[in-house]
Design an enzyme around this catalytic site. Structure first.
Site, PDB file in Angstrom:
ATOM      1  N   LYS A 198       0.850  -1.194   0.000  1.00  0.00           N
ATOM      2  CA  LYS A 198       0.000   0.000   0.000  1.00  0.00           C
ATOM      3  C   LYS A 198       0.881   1.238   0.000  1.00  0.00           C
ATOM      4  CE  LYS A 198      -4.215   1.589   0.006  1.00  0.00           C
ATOM      5  NZ  LYS A 198      -5.134   1.253  -1.080  1.00  0.00           N
ATOM      6  N   SER A 397      -8.609  -0.016  -4.700  1.00  0.00           N
ATOM      7  CA  SER A 397      -8.964   0.288  -3.321  1.00  0.00           C
ATOM      8  C   SER A 397     -10.483   0.362  -3.175  1.00  0.00           C
ATOM      9  CB  SER A 397      -8.289   1.583  -2.865  1.00  0.00           C
ATOM     10  OG  SER A 397      -6.890   1.423  -2.837  1.00  0.00           O
TER      11      SER A 397
END
Length: 611
Positions: A198, A397
């Site tokens: 991430k 996401s």
């Protein structure tokens, strides 16, 4: 409120795909089009309808559809007051032009594009479908980068002026970092990032790229580059090795491009116009009958006999960053507003008229809570009707969070998706406040009332709470993804970790069911709804709310003054984020970016949010 939008249902067949895309992909219809020449009866009906068409729908016989591709291309259907290009309308215009007896061909004028590779792929597919009609399509561009050439090489002929600037030197990936800048000015970012890969938050916490981020960007860049080489080599009838050698030679001479077969000929635009006149048998002194894209978008499909079918499929488009609530009357937020999106979903769910639903997603993510609320509504919808998620440039996401609620996920081979992870952010402005003499006194009640205090770092107990909150959100995201994709949590953890995937890789990992564009999503929706593939359906675009006159005037003013960009950059964003790193850019050798965000605007946004 909904506005009808029917498309021509072409011959839809089932094809086998590569095994690595997953066995499920083999069972879905491909959505591939096949041009069917209209018979005498249909031709008569079309001519009759054209005779009674509205004045603004009148087109001279022998006309050429002129499409100017440039700048930003959105997946939203444009209203009469909107500017810019719309992917659905570009594709629809090419479908209409293929069957319009008044249109002889298409003249495609290409300038620098600001969109992702999935939209480029969709346009290219429709160009190839248009060519099946036997009509000509000519491409012209004064500046050529990788994306522009990727579209153009699908055309029958390509032209460039003698002064054309060619920049086919390869692709690059950029990741910007302002951690050093914040350190110098006295701002300390405190980020809780869940997921090994991430990278959202890296640009404000790091001074350079992490190995994990480098790994992801390198893989995605390799996929895009390989796809470009493969596609161009097939279009131009060249060996892949020859294409790569050409790129590495750094060729820029237009003469060399013509000599090696990259373009058809070197001509100024007026010379291309003269050539088209000769092709149509028009005298040089007469004007070439061009029909502009915007005017042709007003032509109804009904007048061309392209409507029909009683069965209806709803199309809900979701583009932009995700937030939970909208803005004020005069300044409505751009992007996906969860409360408005949920209204549309509920109306479609409660209606008996729709046999299936297609949700088109083009989003890097956003607020985790908003994403979860929309997931729930899509999940409820999928319990009553077949729901197909169709991804465009980005479904990462929070964008993927939405998609995974659908029964089937369709992605372009270069869509960026996944990024199953979360980020929580606090900025400590303590040192900066001290330097500039700013003081902010806080009186609070409650142990964690000052959790987001902007003038000091976390206490140990606050940091623990901050971390646990982000971990909890990530686990919910990951576990729902695992359940939605029918895989174990352990397997999902291996492919989650905040990692981005291109469509092909996502399919091989089980995150995506089928590779293709909107037409394939329609074919799969029909398949799920048990509608025969040969039958036409009516696609109903579930439109956004119409704007009032004051809102229209305000948007025109902000667009003219350049205030829109500043306004969008300063919108606050609370809570945990399920968002792709919007500081990443994928570029051609000198081309437009795939995903761009100015970190300065984001810095100002966070400052206003926390100070």
């Amino acid at each position: 409120m909904a506005s009808s939008s029917e498309i021509l249902e072409l011959n839809l067949t089932t094809t086998k795909n590569q095994e690595e895309k997953g066995d499920l992909d083999d069972h879905y219809p491909s959505g591939e089009s096949e041009f069917k020449k209209p018979g005498p009866q249909k031709n008569f009906m079309v001519k009759l309808r054209l005779l009674i068409a509205y004045p603004w729908e009148r087109v001279r016989k022998g006309s050429i559809l002129n499409i100017k591709l440039r700048g930003k291309i959105t997946d939203q259907v444009k209203s009469r007051f909107s500017s810019g290009l719309s992917l659905p309308q570009i594709c629809e215009n090419l479908i209409k032009a293929a069957y319009d007896p008044r249109i002889s061909g298409v003249y495609l004028h290409i300038e620098t594009l600001k969109c992702g590779w999935a939209k480029v792929e969709e346009i290219r597919r429709h160009i190839l479908d248009f060519r099946k009609s036997g009509k000509f399509i000519v491409g012209y561009a004064p500046v050529w980068h990788e994306k522009e050439y990727y579209i153009a090489c699908a055309c029958e002929e390509l032209y460039a002026p003698p002064s054309a600037y060619f920049s086919l030197y390869g692709l690059t990936a950029h990741a910007s970092f302002i951690g050093g800048v914040l350190e110098k000015v006295g701002i300390e970012p405190q980020v809780e990032r869940i997921g090994k890969y991430k990278s959202f938050g890296d640009r404000i916490t790091r001074k350079n790229i992490s190995e994990e981020n480098r790994e992801v960007l390198t893989t995605m860049l390799d996929n895009i580059y390989t796809n470009w080489i493969d596609t161009v080599s097939q279009s131009r009838g060249k060996k892949k090795e020859d294409i790569e050698s050409f790129i590495n030679e750094g060729v820029y001479q237009v003469e060399k491009l013509k000599e090696d077969g990259w373009i058809t000929d070197i001509k100024y635009e007026d010379e291309v116009t003269s050539m088209l006149k000769k092709k149509l048998g028009i005298a040089e002194k007469k004007k070439l009958p061009l029909v502009a894209y915007k005017k042709y978008s007003k032509i109804r499909k009904w007048s061309l006999g392209l409507t029909g079918g009683k069965d209806q499929i709803a199309v809900i488009r979701a583009s932009g960053s995700i937030s939970r609530v909208g803005g004020s009357f005069f300044e409505p937020n751009s992007g996906i507003i969860a409360e408005k999106f949920i209204e549309k979903i509920r109306k479609v769910r409660e209606s008996k008229r729709y046999k299936a639903v297609i949700i088109r997603i083009d989003s890097p993510g956003g607020e985790a809570v908003a994403s979860d609320l929309m997931w729930r509504e899509i999940r409820l919808l999928a319990e009553s009707k077949p729901v197909v998620a169709s991804m465009v440039d980005l479904a990462a996401s929070g964008g993927y969070y939405m998609a995974m609620a659908a029964q089937t996920i369709v992605s372009e081979n270069l869509t960026l998706t996944g990024s199953i992870g979360v980020v929580k952010l606090k900025l400590n402005f303590g040192k900066l406040h001290e330097r500039i003499g700013f003081n902010n006194e806080i009186i609070s009640k409650g142990r964690f009332a000052e959790l987001y205090a902007a003038d000091r770092p976390f206490r140990p107990d606050e940091e623990k709470l901050f971390s646990e909150s982000a971990q909890n959100t990530y686990k919910r995201f990951r576990d729902k993804a695992a359940a939605s994709r029918s895989m174990s949590v352990e397997k999902m953890e291996e492919i989650a970790q905040g990692r981005l995937w291109t469509g092909d890789d996502a399919a091989s990992k089980g995150l995506v069911d089928a590779i293709g564009g909107f037409s394939r999503a329609v074919a799969i929706a029909k398949h799920k709804a048990k509608i025969p593939q040969h039958k036409k359906v009516r696609l109903v675009e579930v439109s956004k709310q119409s704007l009032s006159l004051p809102q229209i005037l305000f948007r025109m003013m902000t667009s003219a003054t350049g205030l829109n960009h500043l306004k969008d950059g300063l919108i606050s964003s609370d809570g945990v984020q399920a968002r792709m790193d919007d500081g990443i850019m994928f570029q051609g050798s000198e081309g437009s970016s795939l995903a761009v965000a100015d970190p300065i605007f984001n810095l100002l946004k966070d400052y206003l949010n926390f100070v």
